[in-house]
Design an enzyme around this catalytic site. Structure first.
Site, PDB file in Angstrom:
ATOM      1  CB  SER A   7     -69.551 -40.676  55.386  1.00 40.13           C
ATOM      2  OG  SER A   7     -70.197 -41.024  54.172  1.00 40.13           O
ATOM      3  CB  SER A  45     -70.219 -44.053  53.148  1.00 43.28           C
ATOM      4  OG  SER A  45     -69.063 -43.401  53.548  1.00 43.28           O
ATOM      5  CE  LYS A  58     -73.717 -39.724  53.614  1.00 49.29           C
ATOM      6  NZ  LYS A  58     -72.736 -40.659  53.025  1.00 49.29           N
TER       7      LYS A  58
HETATM    8  N1  GLN Z   1     -64.560 -43.899  54.510  1.00 49.08           N
HETATM    9  C1  GLN Z   1     -64.374 -43.681  53.109  1.00 49.08           C
HETATM   10  C2  GLN Z   1     -63.866 -42.296  52.850  1.00 49.08           C
HETATM   11  O1  GLN Z   1     -63.710 -41.573  53.792  1.00 49.08           O
HETATM   12  C3  GLN Z   1     -65.629 -43.964  52.347  1.00 49.08           C
HETATM   13  C4  GLN Z   1     -66.561 -42.814  52.353  1.00 49.08           C
HETATM   14  C5  GLN Z   1     -67.785 -43.029  51.505  1.00 49.08           C
HETATM   15  O2  GLN Z   1     -68.068 -44.130  51.047  1.00 49.08           O
HETATM   16  N2  GLN Z   1     -68.468 -41.940  51.270  1.00 49.08           N
HETATM   17  O3  GLN Z   1     -63.602 -41.926  51.745  1.00 49.08           O
END
Ligand code: GLN
Length: 488
Positions: free
Chosen positions: A152, A176, A77
């Site tokens: 994400s 994410s 990532k």
């Molecule tokens: N969807 C969650 C957020 O927007 C989790 C994101 C993540 O784990 N980086 O914060």
């Protein structure tokens, strides 16, 4: 004469241990195949593909001792620093950032001989659950292009699903890794907080950020985890007593899931996870899996309660945004981040760099996090959220430690992969609801994994992710190896 490209492609659909054991496994060919696919970038999973870098690395692995990951292509990532290679966090503010060092976890994998082939797409600053809101466009779902890949870390999930690499790294702050894994039909493992170093992983919410793994099988995740876990003196929040996972126990479960591993083991089904937003298909997969576990493994199912879990989503969004507002304050165009402003006075300079450098969702979260930390609101928001986080964590320990429940089995997401068009029309709060099942274990800092359950409905095969939560990595991965065997 077999077509080598097709044969190499087939190897990518199995686990790397089996692939490596095959006489058809030629590291150069496997790498070229992966690079070709990554460069084609059919689903926009990659922000950058590092072909020359990967080839040089493969050449260097020849002098390394044998390791299961030696010569295995993987993707990372774009949230992990990689020395000399752009690391953007999918944000315009870091578009030109070239880190002077490599994240500990990436370095450990490379030291073992794994070959990094590229940096994957994501939601900007890891904020989101769709891989829609980044400066490099959206990542589509390889299982169905009309659906989102989840976020994400959607690029990393899609990279494994499209078979351009054997495994990939993501970050999981509130889900994410698990959420996109569930949408893209792959395994997504979030280890406990502090078991893998965050050094070189660009911060979102530091008390929640965890490095996570995408792979085709649970055992692959275990091998990657074993390679990268451990105390790191560059990250004071790593634990000092990290142990690796015993792979032989996973192997015996793989051979025969009914070795008695789950016999009379208590699996808790949290009643609070039966929320209104829960989709019928998810409920039926969950219920059928519960029945399968009871019938096939002798597991003891108990319906349990996590009474404070209903506060998890709001607690998470206060803590994560508050920490983000502090972490992201360094990107001002002076200390870090692109400079676009020509303004002379400092405040206007900051303002322009930050307003133009960050996307809408990131700005929204900086504002709400700053609000939660402001003098007047600190007690009602940030402090309260910290106290609630403790109660949410205690609920998990009460069940998993005091009451002898070994696992919690839940859906990973309230719905199957969402339609792209419907998702983009959602309000921010509606989007946040997608994280409802993943944030509680993030707040508690305990391991959780999303395992794809194959369903065969009227001749059509699809996959839905179920989440298994446990107190330690060994138990989590053992349980997940059984779950991997479920066929509905
Ligand atoms: N969807 C969650 C957020 O927007 C989790 C994101 C993540 O784990 N980086 O914060």
């Amino acid at each position: 004469m077999p077509n080598s490209s097709i044969e190499t492609g087939k190897l990518l659909s199995t686990c790397f241990l089996k692939a490596k054991a095959s006489p058809l496994f030629q590291p150069e060919q496997v790498l070229s195949h992966c690079l070709r696919k990554a460069e084609e970038n059919k689903y926009n999973a990659y922000i950058k593909v590092c072909s020359e870098y990967a080839k040089t690395k493969l050449h260097q692995t020849q002098s390394k001792p044998e390791h299961p990951l030696r010569g295995i292509p993987f993707a990372v990532k774009d949230a992990f620093c990689t020395e000399g290679i752009n690391t953007t966090m999918a944000s315009n503010i870091l578009r030109d950032y070239i880190p002077p060092y490599t994240a500990t976890v990436v370095k450990k994998l490379e030291d073992a001989g794994a070959i990094m082939i590229g940096k994957t797409n994501m939601d900007e600053f890891a904020m989101g659950s769709g891989t829609i809101f980044g400066a490099f466009g959206e990542t589509r779902n390889p299982l169905d292009e009309t659906k989102i890949s989840g976020g994400s870390s959607g690029g990393s999930a899609a990279a494994v699903a499209e078979e351009s690499c054997f495994f990939s790294l993501g970050t999981d702050t509130g889900g994410s890794v698990r959420l996109p894994a569930s949408y893209c039909g792959v395994v997504g493992f979030k280890p406990s907080y502090g078991s893998c170093s965050r050094y070189g992983m660009i911060s979102y919410g530091s008390s929640l950020d965890t490095c996570g793994i995408f792979s085709k099988t649970v055992k692959e995740s275990a091998i990657v985890y074993n390679t990268m876990c451990g105390t790191d003196y560059n990250d004071s929040t790593t634990k000092i007593d990290v142990t690796t996972v015993d792979l032989s126990s996973l192997e015996s479960i793989e051979k025969d899931f009914n070795t008695g591993i789950l016999k009379n083991t208590k699996i808790g089904i949290p009643l609070e996870y039966f929320v209104d937003e829960l989709n019928d298909d998810i409920v039926s997969v969950w219920e059928e899996t519960i029945k399968w576990l009871q019938d096939q493994t002798g597991a003891q199912i108990e319906y349990v309660s996590l009474p404070h879990t209903k506060y998890a989503l709001s607690t998470y969004y206060v803590i994560a945004t508050a920490e983000a507002s502090s972490n992201l304050s360094r990107y001002d165009g002076l200390r870090y981040g692109n400079k676009v402003s020509k303004k002379q006075d400092l405040l206007s300079y900051y303002l322009q760099n930050r307003t133009e450098g960050f996307g809408k969702e990131v700005l929204r979260r900086i504002v709400s996090g700053t609000f939660a930390l402001s003098v007047d609101k600190y007690d009602t928001f940030f402090k309260k959220a910290q106290q609630t986080r403790r109660l949410i964590t205690n609920d998990f320990y009460q069940l998993l430690q005091d009451q002898g429940i070994k696992y919690l089995l839940t859906p990973c997401t309230p719905t199957p992969a969402l339609d792209r068009d419907a998702f983009t029309k959602m309000s921010p709060v509606e989007m946040y609801v997608n994280d409802i099942f993943t944030v509680p274990s993030s707040l508690a800092g305990i391991p959780a994994i999303s395992v794809p359950i194959e369903i065969n409905s009227k001749g059509t095969k699809s996959k839905i992710g179920l989440q298994l939560i446990a107190l330690d990595e060994q138990s989590c991965l053992e349980g997940a190896t059984v779950l991997e065997k479920v066929k509905l």
